[in-house]
Motif scaffolding. Structure first.
Motif, short mmCIF file in Angstrom:
data_model
loop_
_atom_site.label_atom_id
_atom_site.label_comp_id
_atom_site.label_asym_id
_atom_site.label_seq_id
_atom_site.Cartn_x
_atom_site.Cartn_y
_atom_site.Cartn_z
N ASP A 174 1.23 -14.33 11.27
CA ASP A 174 0.98 -12.93 11.62
C ASP A 174 -0.29 -12.43 10.95
O ASP A 174 -0.41 -11.27 10.60
N HIS A 175 -1.27 -13.32 10.79
CA HIS A 175 -2.46 -12.98 10.03
C HIS A 175 -3.33 -11.93 10.71
O HIS A 175 -4.07 -11.21 10.04
N ASN A 176 -3.27 -11.82 12.05
CA ASN A 176 -3.98 -10.72 12.71
C ASN A 176 -3.43 -9.37 12.26
O ASN A 176 -4.19 -8.43 11.98
N LEU A 177 -2.12 -9.27 12.18
CA LEU A 177 -1.48 -8.04 11.72
C LEU A 177 -1.86 -7.74 10.27
O LEU A 177 -2.12 -6.59 9.91
N ILE A 178 -1.91 -8.78 9.45
CA ILE A 178 -2.27 -8.60 8.05
C ILE A 178 -3.69 -8.07 7.92
O ILE A 178 -3.96 -7.15 7.14
N VAL A 179 -4.62 -8.62 8.69
CA VAL A 179 -6.01 -8.15 8.63
C VAL A 179 -6.10 -6.70 9.10
O VAL A 179 -6.83 -5.90 8.51
N GLU A 180 -5.39 -6.35 10.15
CA GLU A 180 -5.39 -4.96 10.62
C GLU A 180 -4.92 -4.01 9.53
O GLU A 180 -5.50 -2.93 9.33
N TYR A 181 -3.89 -4.40 8.82
CA TYR A 181 -3.38 -3.56 7.73
C TYR A 181 -4.41 -3.45 6.61
O TYR A 181 -4.63 -2.37 6.04
N ALA A 182 -5.06 -4.57 6.28
CA ALA A 182 -6.08 -4.56 5.23
C ALA A 182 -7.27 -3.69 5.62
O ALA A 182 -7.84 -2.97 4.78
N LEU A 183 -7.67 -3.73 6.88
CA LEU A 183 -8.76 -2.87 7.36
C LEU A 183 -8.39 -1.40 7.24
O LEU A 183 -9.21 -0.57 6.82
N TRP A 184 -7.17 -1.06 7.62
CA TRP A 184 -6.73 0.33 7.49
C TRP A 184 -6.77 0.77 6.03
O TRP A 184 -7.24 1.86 5.71
N ARG A 185 -6.31 -0.10 5.14
CA ARG A 185 -6.30 0.23 3.71
C ARG A 185 -7.72 0.42 3.18
O ARG A 185 -8.01 1.38 2.45
N LEU A 186 -8.62 -0.47 3.54
CA LEU A 186 -10.00 -0.37 3.08
C LEU A 186 -10.65 0.91 3.58
O LEU A 186 -11.30 1.63 2.81
N ARG A 187 -10.51 1.20 4.86
CA ARG A 187 -11.16 2.39 5.42
C ARG A 187 -10.57 3.67 4.87
O ARG A 187 -11.28 4.66 4.69
N THR A 188 -9.29 3.66 4.58
CA THR A 188 -8.67 4.84 3.98
C THR A 188 -9.22 5.07 2.58
O THR A 188 -9.56 6.19 2.20
N LYS A 189 -9.33 4.01 1.80
CA LYS A 189 -9.81 4.14 0.42
C LYS A 189 -11.29 4.52 0.36
O LYS A 189 -11.74 5.12 -0.62
N MET A 190 -12.05 4.18 1.37
CA MET A 190 -13.46 4.54 1.38
C MET A 190 -13.65 6.05 1.38
O MET A 190 -14.68 6.56 0.95
N GLU A 191 -12.65 6.77 1.85
CA GLU A 191 -12.76 8.22 1.98
C GLU A 191 -12.60 8.93 0.64
O GLU A 191 -13.02 10.07 0.48
N TYR A 192 -11.95 8.29 -0.34
CA TYR A 192 -11.66 9.03 -1.57
C TYR A 192 -11.89 8.25 -2.86
O TYR A 192 -11.70 8.79 -3.94
#
Length: 229
Positions: free
Chosen positions: A132-150
């Motif tokens: 399920d590594h595509n799902l894992i990467v999607e989650y990591a991308l969401w986490r990275l982009r969220t943290k970039m904001e703050y």
């Protein structure tokens, strides 16, 4: 992904590694990650996230760091536990629970992760991966982009000093949208997260831009580097 077994459940450690890389001089950098081609079943020949076994005497973060060095030769500036993935059907042969970390490296460090079975891919344009590594990467991308904001997480992509343009380019590459330079400058300076140095970037045709560094005395909402979460 290599595993260690505890009873009927297999425990694995994998890592999503992000870096900003370009196709050559003059081209814009984009967010990319290295994948490793599997050489055994299941999913023989398919690309997967790098990972490896957990030694009996090491911590999870130590296992993640060691396996990154062994599989990709990378030692990231930022390594944080992302999530545990353990759906019953994520592996066709056995029950596998993966403890997943995510890591950030600078572009010059990313050059170390090259090899016969290692290839860099655009983070938003991946082939069908193992498990399920595509799902894992999607989650990591969401986490990275969220943290970039703050948070000051962009620092992991940069050196000790950087220009405002370089900092803005990191945000644009990760967020995948252009940012107004004047507004970005105002917001960054108002946050007091960076400090102007007396140094300037040399070698350009125009007036050399000032170099900045992060203000370590300012506390931001951030989990921090190297495994704190």
């Amino acid at each position: 992904m290599t595993e260690t077994t505890d009873g009927d459940v297999t425990i694995a450690v994998s890592t999503v590694i992000f870096a900003l890389r370009s196709d050559g001089e003059g081209s814009a950098a984009s967010l990319r990650l290295p994948l490793v081609r599997r050489i055994r079943a299941p999913f023989d020949g398919r690309w997967a996230l790098p990972g490896g076994p957990i030694e009996a005497t090491e911590s999870l973060v130590a296992a993640a760091g060691r396996n990154l060095r062994e599989t990709t030769a990378l030692e990231p500036n930022y390594l944080e536990q992302l999530y545990a993935f353990g759906d019953a059907d994520r592996s066709p042969y056995e029950r596998v629970v993966s403890i997943v970390y995510w890591a950030l490296v600078r572009s010059e460090q990313a050059d170390l992760a090259e090899g016969k079975n290692v290839r860099w891919f655009a983070a938003d344009e991946l082939p069908e991966l193992a498990f399920d590594h595509n799902l894992i990467v999607e989650y990591a991308l969401w986490r990275l982009r969220t943290k970039m904001e703050y948070s000051r997480i962009a620092h992991a992509f940069l050196g000790e000093t950087f220009t405002l343009a370089e900092l803005r380019e990191v945000h644009e590459a990760v967020l995948r949208r252009p940012l107004d330079p004047a507004n970005f400058r105002r917001q960054i300076e108002a946050s007091k997260a960076i400090i102007a140095t007396e140094q300037h970037l040399t070698g350009g045709r125009h007036r050399p831009p000032r170099l900045y560094r992060y203000n370590t005395s300012v506390e931001l909402t951030d989990n921090g580097p190297l495994g704190r979460s």
